[in-house]
Design an enzyme around this catalytic site. Sequence first.
Site, short mmCIF file in Angstrom:
data_model
loop_
_atom_site.label_atom_id
_atom_site.label_comp_id
_atom_site.label_asym_id
_atom_site.label_seq_id
_atom_site.Cartn_x
_atom_site.Cartn_y
_atom_site.Cartn_z
N THR A 139 12.00 38.39 5.88
CA THR A 139 10.68 38.88 5.31
C THR A 139 10.71 39.36 4.02
O THR A 139 11.62 39.94 3.42
CB THR A 139 10.26 40.22 6.45
OG1 THR A 139 10.14 39.92 7.61
CG2 THR A 139 8.81 40.53 6.01
N GLU A 255 15.94 36.77 19.67
CA GLU A 255 15.27 38.02 19.01
C GLU A 255 14.09 38.47 19.95
O GLU A 255 13.85 39.72 20.42
CB GLU A 255 14.88 37.99 17.66
CG GLU A 255 14.19 39.26 16.98
CD GLU A 255 13.76 39.11 15.42
OE1 GLU A 255 13.83 37.98 14.82
OE2 GLU A 255 13.45 40.14 14.87
N GLN A 349 0.10 61.07 28.31
CA GLN A 349 -1.07 61.89 28.79
C GLN A 349 -0.61 62.82 30.01
O GLN A 349 -1.18 63.94 30.12
CB GLN A 349 -1.83 60.72 29.26
CG GLN A 349 -3.29 61.21 29.77
CD GLN A 349 -4.01 62.03 28.59
OE1 GLN A 349 -3.98 61.71 27.30
NE2 GLN A 349 -5.17 62.89 29.03
N GLY A 352 0.98 65.81 29.25
CA GLY A 352 -0.03 66.87 28.71
C GLY A 352 0.51 67.23 27.39
O GLY A 352 1.06 66.41 26.61
N GLY A 353 0.47 68.51 27.08
CA GLY A 353 0.65 69.11 25.74
C GLY A 353 2.39 68.85 25.62
O GLY A 353 2.77 68.77 24.57
N GLY A 377 7.39 38.83 14.97
CA GLY A 377 6.60 38.00 15.15
C GLY A 377 5.43 38.69 15.95
O GLY A 377 5.51 39.27 16.94
N GLU A 380 -0.54 38.28 17.34
CA GLU A 380 -1.52 37.09 17.06
C GLU A 380 -0.77 35.83 16.88
O GLU A 380 -0.96 34.60 17.21
CB GLU A 380 -2.06 37.26 15.57
CG GLU A 380 -3.06 38.51 15.54
CD GLU A 380 -2.65 39.95 15.68
OE1 GLU A 380 -1.30 40.02 15.35
OE2 GLU A 380 -3.34 40.76 16.38
C1 LIG Z 1 10.56 48.51 11.34
C2 LIG Z 1 10.62 47.00 10.87
C3 LIG Z 1 11.97 46.30 10.93
C4 LIG Z 1 11.73 45.06 10.81
N1 LIG Z 1 13.23 44.39 10.64
C5 LIG Z 1 13.11 43.05 10.13
C6 LIG Z 1 14.41 42.52 9.72
O1 LIG Z 1 15.39 43.00 10.27
N2 LIG Z 1 14.51 41.34 9.24
C7 LIG Z 1 13.10 40.57 8.73
O2 LIG Z 1 13.37 39.54 8.03
N3 LIG Z 1 12.19 41.29 8.91
C8 LIG Z 1 12.07 42.46 9.57
N4 LIG Z 1 10.59 43.05 9.82
C9 LIG Z 1 9.34 42.35 9.19
C10 LIG Z 1 8.57 41.78 10.60
O3 LIG Z 1 9.27 40.84 11.28
C11 LIG Z 1 7.11 41.53 10.15
O4 LIG Z 1 6.64 42.80 9.75
C12 LIG Z 1 6.34 40.66 10.92
O5 LIG Z 1 6.87 39.29 10.99
C13 LIG Z 1 5.02 40.73 10.34
O6 LIG Z 1 4.93 40.34 8.81
P1 LIG Z 1 3.96 41.12 7.88
O7 LIG Z 1 4.30 42.50 8.25
O8 LIG Z 1 4.20 40.69 6.68
O9 LIG Z 1 2.72 40.95 8.61
P2 LIG Z 1 1.50 39.83 7.96
O10 LIG Z 1 2.32 38.48 8.20
O11 LIG Z 1 0.96 39.95 6.49
O12 LIG Z 1 0.39 39.76 8.92
C14 LIG Z 1 -0.69 41.01 8.79
C15 LIG Z 1 -1.78 40.59 9.96
O13 LIG Z 1 -2.26 39.37 9.87
C16 LIG Z 1 -1.90 38.72 11.21
N5 LIG Z 1 -2.02 37.22 10.90
C17 LIG Z 1 -1.04 36.71 9.97
N6 LIG Z 1 -1.00 35.44 10.10
C18 LIG Z 1 -1.95 34.96 11.16
C19 LIG Z 1 -2.54 33.89 11.75
N7 LIG Z 1 -2.13 32.76 11.39
N8 LIG Z 1 -3.64 33.85 12.75
C20 LIG Z 1 -3.94 35.51 13.03
N9 LIG Z 1 -3.49 36.36 12.47
C21 LIG Z 1 -2.56 36.17 11.46
C22 LIG Z 1 -0.79 39.44 11.66
O14 LIG Z 1 -0.80 39.13 13.12
C23 LIG Z 1 -1.05 40.79 11.30
O15 LIG Z 1 -1.76 41.41 12.32
C24 LIG Z 1 10.65 44.38 10.39
C25 LIG Z 1 9.35 45.06 10.28
C26 LIG Z 1 9.44 46.65 10.58
C27 LIG Z 1 7.96 47.14 10.43
#
Ligand SMILES: Cc1cc2nc3c(=O)[nH]c(=O)nc-3n(C[C@H](O)[C@H](O)[C@H](O)COP(=O)(O)OP(=O)(O)OC[C@H]3O[C@@H](n4cnc5c(N)ncnc54)[C@H](O)[C@@H]3O)c2cc1C
Length: 392
Positions: A139, A255, A349, A352-353, A377, A380
């Site tokens: 990412t 994964e 839920q 409760g508290g 992933g 969506e």
């Molecule tokens: C705590 C944490 C740990 C992570 N660890 C890793 C890691 O170790 N290595 C790594 O590489 N990544 C890691 N990630 C990244 C994670 O895999 C991504 O956050 C995820 O793939 C979504 O990408 P994005 O956050 O950029 O969202 P975006 O791709 O910007 O998506 C934003 C929204 O748009 C929607 N969207 C995008 N494309 C479409 C489509 N074609 N159709 C419909 N809806 C769509 C998405 O579903 C989402 O709701 C981590 C993320 C978090 C938060």
Amino acid sequence: MTVVKDTGARAILPPFGEEHEELRQTVSRFVSKEIAPHVDEWEAAREFPRELYSRCAELGFLGLKFPEELGGQGGTHLHDAVWVEELARSGGSGGVAAGLNAHTSIAMPPIFKFGTEEQKQRWLPAGIAGEKIGALGITEPGAGSDVASLTTTAKRHGDTYVVNGAKTFITNGVRADFLVCACKTSEEGGHGGISFLVLEREMPGYEVSRKLEKMGWHSSDTGEISFTDVEVPAENLLGEENGGFKLIMANFAWERLLMAIGAVGAMQRLIEVTVAYAGEREAFGRPIGKFQAIRHQVAEMATLAETSRALTYNGLRLFHEGQDCIQEVSMAKLLTQRALLEIADQSLQIHGGYGYMREYGIERAVRDARLGPIGGGTDEIMKEIIGKTMGL
Ligand SMILES: Cc1cc2nc3c(=O)[nH]c(=O)nc-3n(C[C@H](O)[C@H](O)[C@H](O)COP(=O)(O)OP(=O)(O)OC[C@H]3O[C@@H](n4cnc5c(N)ncnc54)[C@H](O)[C@@H]3O)c2cc1C
């Protein structure tokens, strides 16, 4: 299975056998004794101690699915699945599980699957021994779901790749010694222009730019990493140049399955805790579990957890048999992550508290569960994949 039995024992459910259940007991004892009591402290510190890797390695948990010649236990993915499920059930911390599993289950597997003998020897024995920690970097600030649009470049100059760009949201990103990193190795990039390089933190130009604050998974570190003219020897290329998309897809299957398995373990924990609480907490002169509304709520939670388990174990069985399971794994990921969030919320839920208070660990379960429908992933994207496997 979800029913809390007097004995506490669980029936043997395929694809697991007797030896897996023995391992489950061992993992459960270890996690209950050496992880669960420290989770609150590690959450507050925003990391668990690095020594936990070496302790897990000492007990063989980091190398369950890797061969003995690399320092592993010579088991299969099923052994790893037991570890992941039980770590979630007995540990109750998404962050600890994320930090340990990102190393064993998403960073090391590409090296094992696509690396040369020399590359495996270079990184895996140290990783399995918990001496070197790995992370997977796909990412980027501008590329999440649309993996093919990543822009970190690796330009080849003789025997070296020069890497420029940035990665974000990387689990173990702050403490990782090596990063299995997706880079663009052709002008066009995209599906046919991505490669994987193993970067090492001491390489000049490799910088952990930020440790991120998150809603949940507090005890795991999540980092942002930048690369400025990082010179990476060509011998650190994993698999074929421009063949990285295949590697990404291969990694995603395991994964996503692991996320589903972890959710199954976490749901089991929540149901056990909730049943116990509903049996003890009294209101209007009797245990709240005697109210039909609560009893039915717990029954629904248990049914959802059991459905999740059945779907996930089916995906695991197909994966273990080497069958095409992209549809089943995507369905398991989709169902279980939302199911866990729902069950965590319902458990809160019923508490409760008290559920809202830190000390019970239920509010943490809700926060930790929220990442499931996003990480590895999104929901969506899972729906897109499932729809496409149906020819739509
Ligand atoms: C705590 C944490 C740990 C992570 N660890 C890793 C890691 O170790 N290595 C790594 O590489 N990544 C890691 N990630 C990244 C994670 O895999 C991504 O956050 C995820 O793939 C979504 O990408 P994005 O956050 O950029 O969202 P975006 O791709 O910007 O998506 C934003 C929204 O748009 C929607 N969207 C995008 N494309 C479409 C489509 N074609 N159709 C419909 N809806 C769509 C998405 O579903 C989402 O709701 C981590 C993320 C978090 C938060």
